[in-house]
Scaffold this motif. Structure first.
Motif, PDB file in Angstrom:
ATOM      1  N   ILE A  29       0.825  -1.221   0.000  1.00  0.00           N
ATOM      2  CA  ILE A  29       0.000   0.000   0.000  1.00  0.00           C
ATOM      3  C   ILE A  29       0.862   1.275   0.000  1.00  0.00           C
ATOM      4  O   ILE A  29       0.655   2.149  -0.841  1.00  0.00           O
ATOM      5  CB  ILE A  29      -1.008  -0.022   1.178  1.00  0.00           C
ATOM      6  CG1 ILE A  29      -2.065  -1.107   0.940  1.00  0.00           C
ATOM      7  CG2 ILE A  29      -1.666   1.341   1.368  1.00  0.00           C
ATOM      8  CD1 ILE A  29      -3.025  -1.323   2.094  1.00  0.00           C
ATOM      9  N   SER A 298      -3.384  -5.536   8.673  1.00  0.00           N
ATOM     10  CA  SER A 298      -3.710  -6.589   7.714  1.00  0.00           C
ATOM     11  C   SER A 298      -3.211  -7.966   8.133  1.00  0.00           C
ATOM     12  O   SER A 298      -3.641  -8.969   7.591  1.00  0.00           O
ATOM     13  CB  SER A 298      -3.100  -6.233   6.350  1.00  0.00           C
ATOM     14  OG  SER A 298      -1.690  -6.242   6.433  1.00  0.00           O
ATOM     15  N   LEU A 299      -2.293  -8.035   9.107  1.00  0.00           N
ATOM     16  CA  LEU A 299      -1.693  -9.330   9.426  1.00  0.00           C
ATOM     17  C   LEU A 299      -1.909  -9.798  10.865  1.00  0.00           C
ATOM     18  O   LEU A 299      -1.964 -10.993  11.125  1.00  0.00           O
ATOM     19  CB  LEU A 299      -0.167  -9.275   9.192  1.00  0.00           C
ATOM     20  CG  LEU A 299       0.331  -9.232   7.762  1.00  0.00           C
ATOM     21  CD1 LEU A 299       1.854  -9.106   7.751  1.00  0.00           C
ATOM     22  CD2 LEU A 299      -0.079 -10.479   6.981  1.00  0.00           C
ATOM     23  N   VAL A 324     -12.956  -3.145  13.279  1.00  0.00           N
ATOM     24  CA  VAL A 324     -12.644  -3.998  12.117  1.00  0.00           C
ATOM     25  C   VAL A 324     -12.150  -5.351  12.626  1.00  0.00           C
ATOM     26  O   VAL A 324     -11.167  -5.415  13.363  1.00  0.00           O
ATOM     27  CB  VAL A 324     -11.550  -3.350  11.232  1.00  0.00           C
ATOM     28  CG1 VAL A 324     -11.349  -4.163   9.960  1.00  0.00           C
ATOM     29  CG2 VAL A 324     -11.901  -1.911  10.902  1.00  0.00           C
ATOM     30  N   LYS A 326     -10.968  -9.233  11.518  1.00  0.00           N
ATOM     31  CA  LYS A 326     -10.585 -10.093  10.387  1.00  0.00           C
ATOM     32  C   LYS A 326     -10.607 -11.572  10.765  1.00  0.00           C
ATOM     33  O   LYS A 326     -10.321 -12.424   9.956  1.00  0.00           O
ATOM     34  CB  LYS A 326      -9.192  -9.718   9.906  1.00  0.00           C
ATOM     35  CG  LYS A 326      -9.155  -8.313   9.349  1.00  0.00           C
ATOM     36  CD  LYS A 326      -8.042  -8.117   8.371  1.00  0.00           C
ATOM     37  CE  LYS A 326      -8.202  -6.814   7.642  1.00  0.00           C
ATOM     38  NZ  LYS A 326      -8.621  -5.678   8.460  1.00  0.00           N
ATOM     39  N   GLY A 355     -13.618  -8.090   7.825  1.00  0.00           N
ATOM     40  CA  GLY A 355     -12.754  -8.123   6.637  1.00  0.00           C
ATOM     41  C   GLY A 355     -12.032  -6.807   6.433  1.00  0.00           C
ATOM     42  O   GLY A 355     -11.515  -6.219   7.381  1.00  0.00           O
ATOM     43  N   TRP A 356     -12.035  -6.344   5.212  1.00  0.00           N
ATOM     44  CA  TRP A 356     -11.217  -5.176   4.846  1.00  0.00           C
ATOM     45  C   TRP A 356     -12.007  -3.874   4.973  1.00  0.00           C
ATOM     46  O   TRP A 356     -13.101  -3.753   4.434  1.00  0.00           O
ATOM     47  CB  TRP A 356     -10.695  -5.330   3.414  1.00  0.00           C
ATOM     48  CG  TRP A 356      -9.616  -4.336   3.080  1.00  0.00           C
ATOM     49  CD1 TRP A 356      -9.769  -3.180   2.376  1.00  0.00           C
ATOM     50  CD2 TRP A 356      -8.242  -4.407   3.441  1.00  0.00           C
ATOM     51  NE1 TRP A 356      -8.554  -2.532   2.278  1.00  0.00           N
ATOM     52  CE2 TRP A 356      -7.611  -3.259   2.928  1.00  0.00           C
ATOM     53  CE3 TRP A 356      -7.477  -5.331   4.169  1.00  0.00           C
ATOM     54  CZ2 TRP A 356      -6.242  -3.019   3.103  1.00  0.00           C
ATOM     55  CZ3 TRP A 356      -6.120  -5.083   4.341  1.00  0.00           C
ATOM     56  CH2 TRP A 356      -5.516  -3.939   3.812  1.00  0.00           C
ATOM     57  N   GLN A 359      -9.649   2.039   5.534  1.00  0.00           N
ATOM     58  CA  GLN A 359      -9.172   2.619   6.799  1.00  0.00           C
ATOM     59  C   GLN A 359      -8.969   4.135   6.759  1.00  0.00           C
ATOM     60  O   GLN A 359      -9.415   4.854   7.648  1.00  0.00           O
ATOM     61  CB  GLN A 359      -7.867   1.936   7.222  1.00  0.00           C
ATOM     62  CG  GLN A 359      -7.263   2.540   8.486  1.00  0.00           C
ATOM     63  CD  GLN A 359      -6.283   1.624   9.151  1.00  0.00           C
ATOM     64  OE1 GLN A 359      -6.590   0.474   9.415  1.00  0.00           O
ATOM     65  NE2 GLN A 359      -5.094   2.127   9.445  1.00  0.00           N
ATOM     66  N   GLY A 376       1.210  -0.773  13.543  1.00  0.00           N
ATOM     67  CA  GLY A 376       1.940  -0.943  12.282  1.00  0.00           C
ATOM     68  C   GLY A 376       2.291   0.476  11.826  1.00  0.00           C
ATOM     69  O   GLY A 376       1.535   1.413  12.106  1.00  0.00           O
ATOM     70  N   TRP A 377       3.422   0.646  11.130  1.00  0.00           N
ATOM     71  CA  TRP A 377       3.813   2.040  10.851  1.00  0.00           C
ATOM     72  C   TRP A 377       2.803   2.773   9.951  1.00  0.00           C
ATOM     73  O   TRP A 377       2.521   3.946  10.132  1.00  0.00           O
ATOM     74  CB  TRP A 377       5.233   2.152  10.282  1.00  0.00           C
ATOM     75  CG  TRP A 377       5.550   3.601  10.018  1.00  0.00           C
ATOM     76  CD1 TRP A 377       5.787   4.185   8.822  1.00  0.00           C
ATOM     77  CD2 TRP A 377       5.574   4.658  10.993  1.00  0.00           C
ATOM     78  NE1 TRP A 377       5.964   5.538   8.979  1.00  0.00           N
ATOM     79  CE2 TRP A 377       5.836   5.855  10.305  1.00  0.00           C
ATOM     80  CE3 TRP A 377       5.389   4.713  12.380  1.00  0.00           C
ATOM     81  CZ2 TRP A 377       5.940   7.095  10.940  1.00  0.00           C
ATOM     82  CZ3 TRP A 377       5.476   5.942  13.029  1.00  0.00           C
ATOM     83  CH2 TRP A 377       5.751   7.109  12.305  1.00  0.00           C
ATOM     84  N   SER A 379      -0.451   2.368   9.753  1.00  0.00           N
ATOM     85  CA  SER A 379      -1.593   2.793  10.571  1.00  0.00           C
ATOM     86  C   SER A 379      -1.197   3.956  11.463  1.00  0.00           C
ATOM     87  O   SER A 379      -1.963   4.912  11.648  1.00  0.00           O
ATOM     88  CB  SER A 379      -2.102   1.631  11.423  1.00  0.00           C
ATOM     89  OG  SER A 379      -2.596   0.609  10.585  1.00  0.00           O
ATOM     90  N   GLU A 382      -0.950   7.090   9.430  1.00  0.00           N
ATOM     91  CA  GLU A 382      -2.300   7.483   8.999  1.00  0.00           C
ATOM     92  C   GLU A 382      -3.052   8.113  10.176  1.00  0.00           C
ATOM     93  O   GLU A 382      -3.801   9.081  10.004  1.00  0.00           O
ATOM     94  CB  GLU A 382      -3.056   6.258   8.460  1.00  0.00           C
ATOM     95  CG  GLU A 382      -2.541   5.780   7.100  1.00  0.00           C
ATOM     96  CD  GLU A 382      -2.818   4.313   6.767  1.00  0.00           C
ATOM     97  OE1 GLU A 382      -2.159   3.782   5.854  1.00  0.00           O
ATOM     98  OE2 GLU A 382      -3.679   3.701   7.426  1.00  0.00           O
TER      99      GLU A 382
END
Ligand code: UDP
Length: 495
Positions: A29, A298-299, A324, A326, A355-356, A359, A376-377, A379, A382
């Motif tokens: 991304i 995402s992970l 959110v 997953k 799911g997705w 964001q 996560g960097w 996120s 953002e």
């Protein structure tokens, strides 16, 4: 085989960047943002991908085409069967067991040959520079063969890039730290770093050590580092990183700011698993700054028990939220628990996205007043751009360092109180953060207390600084221009 999806005007003599992202959402991304950014500043971009990942990038491809940007998606076959991977397993988020990570990395390295062939045959102006994910160590050979620079991108901020090798390396003596320069000493000695070494443990994957060595070797040989951050956010750490690595560090972020409207924000990453218009309508109906957004990237794979505890904490806080999740597909018990009363109880003030989620579109809506993040960097940056304070909930790797940056350096967030690592692919079963801790953190962050007001004020201030850095004549803006100029000049000198 190579398929080209070329589009848009092809620039004249200018710089031509070859972007080679790691196939994982947190790495790809920001590279799509980088492609857009370089192209908006006039450079040509070849964006290397594989068929399954290209289908995920359809929204991005359509956006750059509509905007007439000179970005070309280059699709190379990914040899799954040859490396013992399941058919279509072309992204880290599709790897089902740690045992397949090495095979996945080997399949990545096998992209080297077709990439070289493509770069030799392609019809655009000659490549000026490769910007490769640090994990694609094999791009070093290609750059050397073509006689062009290779810059690396790790997806991390300056702070964690600087500190992680130090915190990771338990053999590092005080003397060798001292020899790396006074700024590093100052950084390492500063309170934010105390106690980080136990938390930055790398994921242990049998057979990965050799690959890690190659990555490090190539990292030492690279011609510079691209960081998705901005100078004003972490001046000391960026300067120290340059001093320690003796490499040019290009801060060109926050790259997510290249999204100016909700259309392109919504096509970032995977296809959203809900109706974006409905989500925006829901957010529009909420008071400004009243909603807390909860997402772990995402992970990160949070255990079912922990998710239930988190949900109960959100419920107890009585604040509106978007959460959110997953885990539904993997852990049916979470889905059962949601359906067994929780969703009904919170339906007036809680939105659950399975799911997705789009964001950035959500995070930057004025209704959002706080962000519970795994740090996560992407996120984190953002969240910084959103100008909202954060509740930090790191799971693994450098996420713990990003937590330190947010809580202790920038002072724009509160720790929820995670004390141990939830390793990817190896989730513990116990609950690490209680519902009470969640309730308290959310209640404090979203409340009117003095501490929360200060966090909010500082968060807003950094968001303003981020926009200034990225906007015309800002530090990142100027760095992008210089980067393009420098790489373009090299090409012209060679040509
Ligand atoms: N993301 C998203 N929707 C989701 C989950 C993640 O858009 O449902 C995006 C998020 O905005 C960020 C990236 O995926 O750009 C995740 O990167 P990050 O570094 O935060 O975490 P990782 O997934 O690598 O752990």
């Amino acid at each position: 085989m190579t398929f080209d999806h070329g589009n848009g005007p092809i620039g004249s003599a200018g710089a031509h960047f070859v972007l080679v992202p790691m196939m994982a959402q947190g790495h790809t991304i920001p590279m799509t943002d980088m492609a857009r950014l370089l192209a908006e500043h006039g450079a040509q971009v070849s964006f290397i991908t594989t068929p399954v990942n290209a289908s995920r990038l359809a929204g991005f491809a359509a956006d750059v085409e509509t905007a007439g940007l000179p970005v070309q998606l280059v699709e190379l076959d990914f040899l799954t069967a040859e490396f013992g991977l399941p058919d279509g397993c072309e992204n880290i988020d599709m790897i089902e067991s740690k045992g397949l990570v090495v095979s996945f990395m080997e399949a990545c390295a096998a992209l080297g040959e077709p990439l070289m062939a493509h770069l030799r045959q392609q019809q655009r102006s000659p490549p000026s520079c490769i910007i490769s994910d640090m994990m694609h160590w094999w791009t070093g050979d290609i750059a050397r063969e073509l006689g062009i620079p290779r810059l690396t991108f790790t997806g991390c901020c300056g702070f964690s890039s600087l500190v992680r090798p130090v915190a990771d390396d338990r053999r590092l003596s005080e003397k060798s730290v001292l020899s790396r320069g006074s700024l590093l000493v100052a950084a390492v000695a500063s309170p934010p770093l105390s106690g980080t070494s136990s938390l930055t443990t790398s994921l242990f994957i049998p057979g990965f050590e050799k690959i890690r060595e190659k990555m490090c070797e190539e990292e030492l040989r690279c011609d510079g580092v691209i960081i998705n951050s901005f100078e004003e956010l972490e001046t000391l750490y960026i300067e120290s990183l340059e001093q320690v690595t003796r490499k040019k560090v290009w801060t060109v972020g926050p790259m997510c700011l290249c999204h100016r409207d909700s259309n392109t924000m919504a096509t970032r990453g995977n296809k959203a698993s809900m109706d974006e218009a409905q989500c925006l309508q829901w957010l529009d109906s909420m008071k400004p700054g009243s909603v807390i957004f909860v997402s772990f990237g995402s992970l990160a794979s949070t255990t079912p028990q922990q998710l239930v505890e988190l949900g109960l904490g959100l419920e107890a806080s009585n604040k509106p939220f978007i959460w959110v999740i997953k885990a539904g597909g993997k852990f049916p018990e979470v889905e059962e628990w949601l359906a067994d009363g929780f969703e009904e109880r919170v339906k007036d003030r809680g939105m659950i996205i399975r799911g997705w989620a789009p964001q950035v579109m959500i995070l930057w809506h004025q209704a959002i007043g706080g962000f519970v993040t795994h740090c996560g960097w992407n996120s984190t940056i953002e969240g910084i751009c959103a100008g909202v304070p954060m509740i930090t909930w790191p799971h693994f790797a450098e996420q713990f360092l990003n937590e330190k940056l947010v809580v202790d350096v920038l002072k724009t967030g509160l720790e929820v109180g995670v004390k141990g690592v939830t390793q990817w692919g190896n989730e513990q079963q116990e609950v690490m953060v209680t519902r009470d801790a969640v309730e308290k953190a959310v209640y404090t962050l979203m409340g009117e207390g003095e501490a929360a007001q200060e966090l909010r004020m500082r968060a807003k201030d950094y968001a303003i600084k981020a926009r200034r850095a990225f906007g015309e004549e800002g530090s990142s803006y100027n760095n992008v221009r210089l980067l393009i100029q420098e790489m373009g000049n090299k090409t012209n000198a060679c040509g």
